[in-house]
Design a protein around this motif. Structure first.
Motif: not given
Length: 280
Positions: A202-209, A215-224, A231-232, A243-249
């Motif tokens: 839930t943080i700004p894209a710049s902070a998430g960067a 991040v290297h190997s992941v297994r779950g779902v990210l909702l940004d 795509v952040t 991983g699997t990504f679900v966009g904020g839109q």
């Protein structure tokens, strides 16, 4: 009741960036409604006067920051989910004769649940929430609905997370607060995130960067929840890690569709809103 077109709108400060007019107008077009929907720059100080001046042509309001908490005491009735979260993003204006009733609701929780389900999640055992604001609080409610009652919540300032902790207690959710913002803390958060069923940022894209770089190997779902960019940088790293990504839109679309349903009593297709968003 006035014979003029019904009105609705989105309030916030600042508000120029809001996509709500695009989505609600597309919904009205599909539903064949001669309704108006506009954006209004309203501060916390001006919210009471704006709401007090709503005439019989008004059907509802969408609220964004910084009004989601400030609007709570101005309502005649607050729906249970909004009361639990301690914040609302929707006002339904009901008219019975000459009487007006303001009903506060929270469709952010609905939007988060629907977006996570699009990512293939029907039940969540482990989760990491990044950030501690109003959207993070709604996220805790959504995760509780999906079965996760002990999510990890990463915050920069534990002292400012009191509202989140109190809301979580009302929901029956027991978050585990961990620090964010130093190299060691960020490394630890990312390590937890890479092993979780779901991560909600839930943080700004710049902070998430900065987190994405770890991040290297992941297994779950990210909702940004950020939807600009679609795509952040964190999402790019997440996808590269498998991983699997679900966009904020997606959250934005589902919460808007629920607002339309509450204000109009009718259901709009998500595809209609998605197509409208793609034209922006």
């Amino acid at each position: 009741m006035s014979s003029s077109p019904r009105r609705a709108g989105v309030l916030g400060h600042p508000i120029a960036h809001s996509l709500s007019p695009v989505l609600h107008r597309a919904a009205y077009a599909e539903l064949g409604l001669d309704w108006e929907y506009d954006a209004y720059d309203v501060t916390e100080e001006g919210l009471g006067d704006f709401i007090g001046g709503l005439g019989p042509e008004w059907a509802g309001l969408s609220l964004t920051m910084p009004l989601k908490v400030a609007a709570m005491p101005l309502m005649d009735f607050v729906e249970p989910m909004a009361k639990l979260v301690g914040a609302l993003n929707t006002v339904v204006v009901q008219h019975v004769g000459s009487q007006r009733q303001l009903v506060g609701a929270n469709t952010d929780v609905h939007g988060i649940v629907a977006a996570l389900r699009e990512g293939g999640l029907e039940r969540v055992n482990s989760a990491v929430v990044i950030g501690g604001g109003a959207t993070a609080t709604s996220t805790l409610a959504a995760l509780g609905q999906l079965g996760c009652t002990s999510p990890v919540v990463a915050v920069r300032n534990r002292g400012r997370a009191g509202g989140l902790v109190r809301a979580a207690s009302r929901m029956g959710v027991s978050p585990v607060l961990v620090p964010l913002g130093t190299d060691d803390a960020d490394d630890a958060v990312v390590a937890r995130a890479c092993q979780a069923d779901v991560v909600v940022s839930t943080i700004p894209a710049s902070a998430g960067a900065a987190l994405g770089a770890r991040v290297h190997s992941v297994r779950g779902v990210l909702l940004d929840v950020v939807y600009d960019p679609l795509v952040t940088p964190l999402a790019e790293s997440w996808l590269a890690g498998g991983g699997t990504f679900v966009g904020g839109q997606r959250m934005l679309l589902h919460q808007a569709a629920e607002q339309v349903r509450l204000m109009t009593g009718r259901t709009v297709q998500i595809r209609t809103l998605s197509d409208a968003l793609a034209q922006v």
